[in-house]
Design a protein around this motif. Structure first.
Motif, PDB file in Angstrom:
ATOM      1  N   SER A 222     -26.912 -30.233 -13.127  1.00 34.76           N
ATOM      2  CA  SER A 222     -26.577 -29.690 -11.810  1.00 34.76           C
ATOM      3  C   SER A 222     -27.570 -30.183 -10.765  1.00 34.76           C
ATOM      4  CB  SER A 222     -26.569 -28.162 -11.854  1.00 34.76           C
ATOM      5  OG  SER A 222     -25.609 -27.696 -12.775  1.00 34.76           O
ATOM      6  N   LEU A 223     -28.858 -30.236 -11.133  1.00 35.87           N
ATOM      7  CA  LEU A 223     -29.858 -30.793 -10.219  1.00 35.87           C
ATOM      8  C   LEU A 223     -29.560 -32.256  -9.935  1.00 35.87           C
ATOM      9  CD1 LEU A 223     -32.551 -30.761  -8.688  1.00 35.87           C
ATOM     10  CD2 LEU A 223     -33.699 -31.202 -10.874  1.00 35.87           C
ATOM     11  N   LEU A 224     -29.206 -33.006 -10.964  1.00 37.09           N
ATOM     12  CA  LEU A 224     -28.884 -34.422 -10.796  1.00 37.09           C
ATOM     13  C   LEU A 224     -27.680 -34.604  -9.876  1.00 37.09           C
ATOM     14  CD1 LEU A 224     -29.792 -37.225 -11.760  1.00 37.09           C
ATOM     15  CD2 LEU A 224     -28.133 -37.039 -13.615  1.00 37.09           C
ATOM     16  N   LEU A 225     -26.698 -33.729  -9.989  1.00 39.46           N
ATOM     17  CA  LEU A 225     -25.525 -33.787  -9.112  1.00 39.46           C
ATOM     18  C   LEU A 225     -25.900 -33.518  -7.657  1.00 39.46           C
ATOM     19  CD1 LEU A 225     -22.961 -32.056 -11.457  1.00 39.46           C
ATOM     20  CD2 LEU A 225     -22.584 -34.261 -10.351  1.00 39.46           C
ATOM     21  N   ASN A 226     -26.831 -32.603  -7.438  1.00 44.14           N
ATOM     22  CA  ASN A 226     -27.290 -32.353  -6.073  1.00 44.14           C
ATOM     23  C   ASN A 226     -28.023 -33.557  -5.497  1.00 44.14           C
ATOM     24  OD1 ASN A 226     -27.085 -29.390  -4.820  1.00 44.14           O
ATOM     25  ND2 ASN A 226     -27.129 -29.204  -7.055  1.00 44.14           N
ATOM     26  N   LEU A 227     -28.840 -34.199  -6.304  1.00 39.50           N
ATOM     27  CA  LEU A 227     -29.539 -35.396  -5.841  1.00 39.50           C
ATOM     28  C   LEU A 227     -28.563 -36.548  -5.600  1.00 39.50           C
ATOM     29  CD1 LEU A 227     -32.708 -35.337  -8.146  1.00 39.50           C
ATOM     30  CD2 LEU A 227     -32.463 -34.506  -5.809  1.00 39.50           C
ATOM     31  N   ALA A 228     -27.529 -36.653  -6.449  1.00 37.37           N
ATOM     32  CA  ALA A 228     -26.501 -37.676  -6.246  1.00 37.37           C
ATOM     33  C   ALA A 228     -25.738 -37.426  -4.950  1.00 37.37           C
ATOM     34  CB  ALA A 228     -25.543 -37.696  -7.438  1.00 37.37           C
ATOM     35  N   ARG A 331     -30.778 -28.780  -0.792  1.00 39.15           N
ATOM     36  CA  ARG A 331     -32.140 -28.269  -0.610  1.00 39.15           C
ATOM     37  C   ARG A 331     -32.276 -26.860  -1.156  1.00 39.15           C
ATOM     38  NH1 ARG A 331     -32.416 -29.115   4.335  1.00 39.15           N
ATOM     39  NH2 ARG A 331     -33.739 -30.953   4.480  1.00 39.15           N
ATOM     40  N   ARG A 332     -31.268 -26.006  -0.907  1.00 39.97           N
ATOM     41  CA  ARG A 332     -31.330 -24.623  -1.379  1.00 39.97           C
ATOM     42  C   ARG A 332     -31.293 -24.545  -2.904  1.00 39.97           C
ATOM     43  NH1 ARG A 332     -29.728 -20.292   1.715  1.00 39.97           N
ATOM     44  NH2 ARG A 332     -30.148 -19.075  -0.170  1.00 39.97           N
ATOM     45  N   TYR A 333     -30.545 -25.452  -3.539  1.00 41.24           N
ATOM     46  CA  TYR A 333     -30.498 -25.447  -5.002  1.00 41.24           C
ATOM     47  C   TYR A 333     -31.886 -25.716  -5.578  1.00 41.24           C
ATOM     48  CZ  TYR A 333     -29.093 -26.315  -9.807  1.00 41.24           C
ATOM     49  OH  TYR A 333     -28.983 -26.236 -11.173  1.00 41.24           O
ATOM     50  N   ILE A 334     -32.591 -26.686  -5.013  1.00 43.66           N
ATOM     51  CA  ILE A 334     -33.941 -26.983  -5.481  1.00 43.66           C
ATOM     52  C   ILE A 334     -34.863 -25.801  -5.242  1.00 43.66           C
ATOM     53  CG2 ILE A 334     -35.941 -28.485  -5.127  1.00 43.66           C
ATOM     54  CD1 ILE A 334     -33.984 -30.721  -4.411  1.00 43.66           C
ATOM     55  N   SER A 335     -34.741 -25.196  -4.076  1.00 45.37           N
ATOM     56  CA  SER A 335     -35.618 -24.079  -3.729  1.00 45.37           C
ATOM     57  C   SER A 335     -35.368 -22.849  -4.582  1.00 45.37           C
ATOM     58  CB  SER A 335     -35.426 -23.731  -2.242  1.00 45.37           C
ATOM     59  OG  SER A 335     -36.201 -22.619  -1.880  1.00 45.37           O
ATOM     60  N   LYS A 345     -41.503 -32.122  -8.182  1.00 43.67           N
ATOM     61  CA  LYS A 345     -40.841 -33.366  -8.572  1.00 43.67           C
ATOM     62  C   LYS A 345     -39.403 -33.414  -8.060  1.00 43.67           C
ATOM     63  CE  LYS A 345     -43.604 -34.054 -12.757  1.00 43.67           C
ATOM     64  NZ  LYS A 345     -43.591 -34.194 -14.226  1.00 43.67           N
ATOM     65  N   ALA A 346     -38.711 -32.271  -8.111  1.00 40.20           N
ATOM     66  CA  ALA A 346     -37.336 -32.228  -7.613  1.00 40.20           C
ATOM     67  C   ALA A 346     -37.296 -32.464  -6.109  1.00 40.20           C
ATOM     68  CB  ALA A 346     -36.699 -30.878  -7.965  1.00 40.20           C
ATOM     69  N   SER A 347     -38.264 -31.903  -5.387  1.00 44.80           N
ATOM     70  CA  SER A 347     -38.328 -32.116  -3.938  1.00 44.80           C
ATOM     71  C   SER A 347     -38.608 -33.579  -3.621  1.00 44.80           C
ATOM     72  CB  SER A 347     -39.411 -31.221  -3.333  1.00 44.80           C
ATOM     73  OG  SER A 347     -39.152 -29.862  -3.591  1.00 44.80           O
ATOM     74  N   ALA A 348     -39.518 -34.188  -4.389  1.00 46.73           N
ATOM     75  CA  ALA A 348     -39.786 -35.611  -4.204  1.00 46.73           C
ATOM     76  C   ALA A 348     -38.547 -36.441  -4.526  1.00 46.73           C
ATOM     77  CB  ALA A 348     -40.959 -36.038  -5.084  1.00 46.73           C
ATOM     78  N   GLY A 349     -37.778 -36.005  -5.530  1.00 41.52           N
ATOM     79  CA  GLY A 349     -36.525 -36.684  -5.848  1.00 41.52           C
ATOM     80  C   GLY A 349     -35.514 -36.585  -4.727  1.00 41.52           C
ATOM     81  N   PHE A 350     -35.469 -35.428  -4.061  1.00 36.89           N
ATOM     82  CA  PHE A 350     -34.570 -35.229  -2.918  1.00 36.89           C
ATOM     83  C   PHE A 350     -34.904 -36.211  -1.799  1.00 36.89           C
ATOM     84  CE2 PHE A 350     -33.872 -33.166   1.195  1.00 36.89           C
ATOM     85  CZ  PHE A 350     -32.528 -32.845   1.126  1.00 36.89           C
ATOM     86  N   VAL A 351     -36.201 -36.341  -1.493  1.00 38.17           N
ATOM     87  CA  VAL A 351     -36.629 -37.261  -0.435  1.00 38.17           C
ATOM     88  C   VAL A 351     -36.371 -38.710  -0.844  1.00 38.17           C
ATOM     89  CG1 VAL A 351     -38.603 -38.040   0.921  1.00 38.17           C
ATOM     90  CG2 VAL A 351     -38.344 -35.614   0.364  1.00 38.17           C
ATOM     91  N   ILE A 402     -16.604 -31.489 -13.899  1.00 36.41           N
ATOM     92  CA  ILE A 402     -16.830 -31.473 -15.345  1.00 36.41           C
ATOM     93  C   ILE A 402     -18.226 -30.953 -15.699  1.00 36.41           C
ATOM     94  CG2 ILE A 402     -17.032 -32.932 -17.405  1.00 36.41           C
ATOM     95  CD1 ILE A 402     -14.915 -34.761 -16.159  1.00 36.41           C
ATOM     96  N   SER A 403     -19.246 -31.348 -14.925  1.00 40.76           N
ATOM     97  CA  SER A 403     -20.633 -31.173 -15.370  1.00 40.76           C
ATOM     98  C   SER A 403     -21.415 -30.067 -14.670  1.00 40.76           C
ATOM     99  CB  SER A 403     -21.399 -32.494 -15.196  1.00 40.76           C
ATOM    100  OG  SER A 403     -20.782 -33.521 -15.916  1.00 40.76           O
ATOM    101  N   PHE A 404     -21.010 -29.658 -13.493  1.00 40.62           N
ATOM    102  CA  PHE A 404     -21.838 -28.697 -12.752  1.00 40.62           C
ATOM    103  C   PHE A 404     -21.719 -27.300 -13.352  1.00 40.62           C
ATOM    104  CE2 PHE A 404     -23.070 -25.793  -9.370  1.00 40.62           C
ATOM    105  CZ  PHE A 404     -24.170 -26.433  -8.823  1.00 40.62           C
ATOM    106  N   ARG A 405     -22.851 -26.602 -13.405  1.00 42.25           N
ATOM    107  CA  ARG A 405     -22.857 -25.234 -13.895  1.00 42.25           C
ATOM    108  C   ARG A 405     -23.391 -24.308 -12.808  1.00 42.25           C
ATOM    109  NH1 ARG A 405     -26.240 -24.165 -19.195  1.00 42.25           N
ATOM    110  NH2 ARG A 405     -27.977 -23.855 -17.738  1.00 42.25           N
ATOM    111  N   GLU A 406     -22.565 -23.358 -12.408  1.00 44.55           N
ATOM    112  CA  GLU A 406     -22.962 -22.403 -11.366  1.00 44.55           C
ATOM    113  C   GLU A 406     -24.121 -21.560 -11.876  1.00 44.55           C
ATOM    114  OE1 GLU A 406     -23.248 -21.410  -7.996  1.00 44.55           O
ATOM    115  OE2 GLU A 406     -21.059 -21.646  -7.984  1.00 44.55           O
TER     116      GLU A 406
END
Length: 655
Positions: A222-228, A331-335, A345-351, A402-406
């Protein structure tokens, strides 16, 4: 702290009321919550002084009785402090005694503490350790730690001092390890922190190695999907820049209308950021699905505008793309859902995803140079960006489904966690912002009593620590320094957007560049984002103060702007150099500015719908809107001047 406060009481009458209120606030801000019951009760004493003044005025008490009563009360307060200090000294003494009993300290534990201490102090605005990492006094720190470690040696008493026998067995490993820890911080941790702060996802507490990962909330895919989503949206934003002017002219508009075409996406994003941020309070999956569908439709409309020969469909398509901006959700998902130990690391990935998308977008746009028709649909360099992005969002939608989990949501638990991790009361004064210069008469007495400012009730605490509930309340939490930094962010985004959006028009008009050449130039600019941040975060920020870097980068941005003007002749080296100086300097300015902003912004803006990330996004988006509007307006005025000049020339030839 205590004795400074005690010494100030006998000279109470030399202060006026407003000075005493300000003095009381400063002391209140410096208090440690765990020691709350051991401080002098200034609130009680101020009330007593006011009562004494009233009693003396009406004649019910004389000066001698007042001095005696007040002195007795002050003696009790001081006695309370002294006894507490003795108690703390005893605790410290017992700890030192236990340390002296150790034959040899566990070096691994000491370095584990050193790593923690260095990381937590390095970027704090009030930490003196920052000066150490600016390569001032590092040797003194290493020497002091080495000396204290020598004191713990079992054979310490064999010498008059450590300086009589300085080369003891484990001094070198200690010094080497300290230098290694500093090196790791300077060239690794510092960069990650610096890069992560670009996202304005503020840390509310320190991560610990023992913190468990909440499997009900955090999901890597789910994090990867947000970054994508972040990456694709930035690609979507800049993929049309190399061809927007040609597309506008093919639909019968001026080349400078590309400013409106590019900027219409930013106009819609001003509104989408707010409702996506609010929607993410309830769900992450649904807004991401909605975003993907809207972006699929918007890009399809952008591509179909060519065959319909309609500028309106083109603009509506770009508006739809802006309405699908889900950066607030990303951004909210990471937070909210990423564990603290992974959040940096997730925030750095977002940037990084944003930066890579910014570089990849123009490069991809420059590669789409084919021209063919399929049925009645045209596929050329103007329409292919729309078709490619439509396909990309369709694939992303399937992957998302298919892959995201709420994430699991427990409102009560979340609220409790927010209250427990809220910052202590000492930050309240900062978060309330600057007080008005003149107070109302009824508020003045309340402030002097201390009831309004220092009310310790649960309701007051919850209100002072809760997230902002509207744009207005979020704006009121901004201190003057934060407003200035947001203005700087607005201006640098304005300059960068003008440079990027008008690049195709300028280079075609002056140099006859092809679409591929423009795309290569823009991609090269985008590629500099990560290297520049590595250099600034790892080296420059350790060598100079932030204000020095801010001033220098602002000057360089101005130099880049001045070099871009056409005075006598306009050459390719001049344009490329001015653009590179402007873009790189703006990147340095953005990095340092957002790093500072994330540290001084109120903690109440780290959560909720109207958070600091939303405010920065709105400031940057408005800057893009104004910049793209400026391009179109400048082109319109230039066209009017050209027509007027031709009319004058025609009148001169045919009087």
């Amino acid at each position: 702290m205590y004795f400074f406060g005690v010494a100030s009481v006998p000279v109470f009458n030399s202060f006026n009321k407003r000075e005493m209120v300000a003095f009381g606030k400063k002391l209140k801000e410096r208090q440690i919550q765990e020691w709350q019951g051991y401080y002098i009760n200034y609130k009680l004493m101020k009330k007593k002084v006011r009562q004494y003044a009233q009693q003396i005025e009406v004649g019910t008490q004389d000066r001698r009785h007042v001095l005696k009563d007040f002195s007795r009360m002050l003696d009790n307060q001081i006695e309370k402090i002294v006894l507490f200090l003795l108690e703390q000294q005893g605790l410290l003494s017992s700890r030192i005694a236990k340390l002296n009993e150790l034959q040899q300290p566990d070096i691994s534990e000491i370095f584990q503490f050193t790593d923690y201490y260095v990381k937590t102090r390095a970027n704090h605005p009030y930490s003196q350790l920052q000066q150490v990492f600016k390569h001032v006094g590092l040797g003194a720190v290493v020497g002091a730690i080495s000396r204290n470690l020598h004191e713990l040696q079992e054979h310490q008493g064999s010498y008059l001092s450590i300086f009589d026998h300085p080369a003891l067995p484990f001094q070198d490993p200690v010094v080497d390890s300290m230098k290694a820890a500093v090196d790791r911080l300077s060239h690794s941790t510092n960069f990650l922190n610096f890069l992560a702060q670009h996202a304005l996802i503020m840390q509310e507490e320190l991560p610990t190695s023992e913190e468990p990962v909440d499997d009900q909330r955090y999901h890597f895919m789910s994090l990867l999907l947000n970054l994508a989503n972040t990456f694709l949206y930035m690609v979507n934003t800049y993929i049309i820049v190399p061809t927007a002017d040609d597309y506008s002219m093919s639909l019968g508009a001026a080349a400078t209308v590309c400013g409106i075409v590019i900027g219409s996406m930013a106009v819609a994003q001003v509104f989408s950021s707010v409702y996506f941020s609010a929607w993410s309070n309830k769900s992450y999956f649904k807004p991401l699905v909605f975003s993907s569908i809207v972006l699929f439709i918007g890009n399809a409309m952008y591509a179909l505008a060519y065959d319909f020969n309609s500028l309106s469909i083109l603009l509506i398509g770009r508006l739809f793309c802006g309405l699908g901006s889900a950066r607030a959700v990303n951004r909210r998902y990471i937070s909210d859902c990423v564990p603290l130990k992974l959040r940096m690391k997730a925030s750095a990935g977002f940037v990084s995803a944003s930066a890579l998308g910014m570089a990849f977008g123009p490069a991809l746009g420059g590669l789409l140079q084919t021209n063919f028709k399929l049925y009645k649909l045209t596929f050329n360099q103007e329409t292919l960006p729309g078709w490619v992005m439509s396909l990309a969002w369709l694939i992303y939608l399937v992957w998302l489904w298919i892959s995201f989990r709420e994430p699991y949501r427990d409102t009560e638990k979340s609220n409790t966690a927010q209250e427990s991790t809220a910052e202590p009361v000492e930050n309240d004064a900062l978060e309330r912002g600057k007080q008005p210069l003149l107070l109302k008469s009824e508020d003045k007495q309340e402030t002097e009593d201390g009831d309004g400012e220092f009310d310790g009730s649960d309701e007051a605490l919850k209100e002072s620590r809760g997230p902002a509930t509207s744009i207005g309340s979020a704006y009121r939490l901004l201190t003057p320094s934060v407003k200035v930094q947001l203005l700087i962010y607005f201006m640098l985004k304005y300059a960068m957007e003008v440079l990027l959006s008008e690049s195709s028009v300028v280079t075609t008009y002056y140099f006859g560049w092809s679409t591929s050449s423009v795309a290569i130039f823009l991609a090269c600019l985008g590629i500099t984002v990560l290297p520049v941040n590595i250099v600034v975060g790892s080296y420059i920020s350790n060598m100079f103060e932030d204000r020095q870097i801010l001033l220098a980068s602002e000057i360089m941005v101005c130099i880049g702007i001045l070099l871009s003007f056409h005075v006598v002749t306009y050459t390719v080296p001049q344009y490329v150099c001015s653009g590179l100086i402007m873009f790189v300097s703006a990147e340095v300015l953005e990095g340092v500015n957002l790093s500072l902003l994330s540290r001084v912004m109120s903690s109440r803006l780290s959560r909720g719908t109207y958070n600091g990330g939303l405010l920065s996004t709105e400031a940057g988006t408005l800057a893009r809107v104004v910049a793209d509007g400026t391009i179109t307006l400048a082109g319109y005025l230039g066209e009017m001047l050209r027509i007027e000049a031709e009319n004058h020339r025609f009148d001169a030839l045919w009087p």
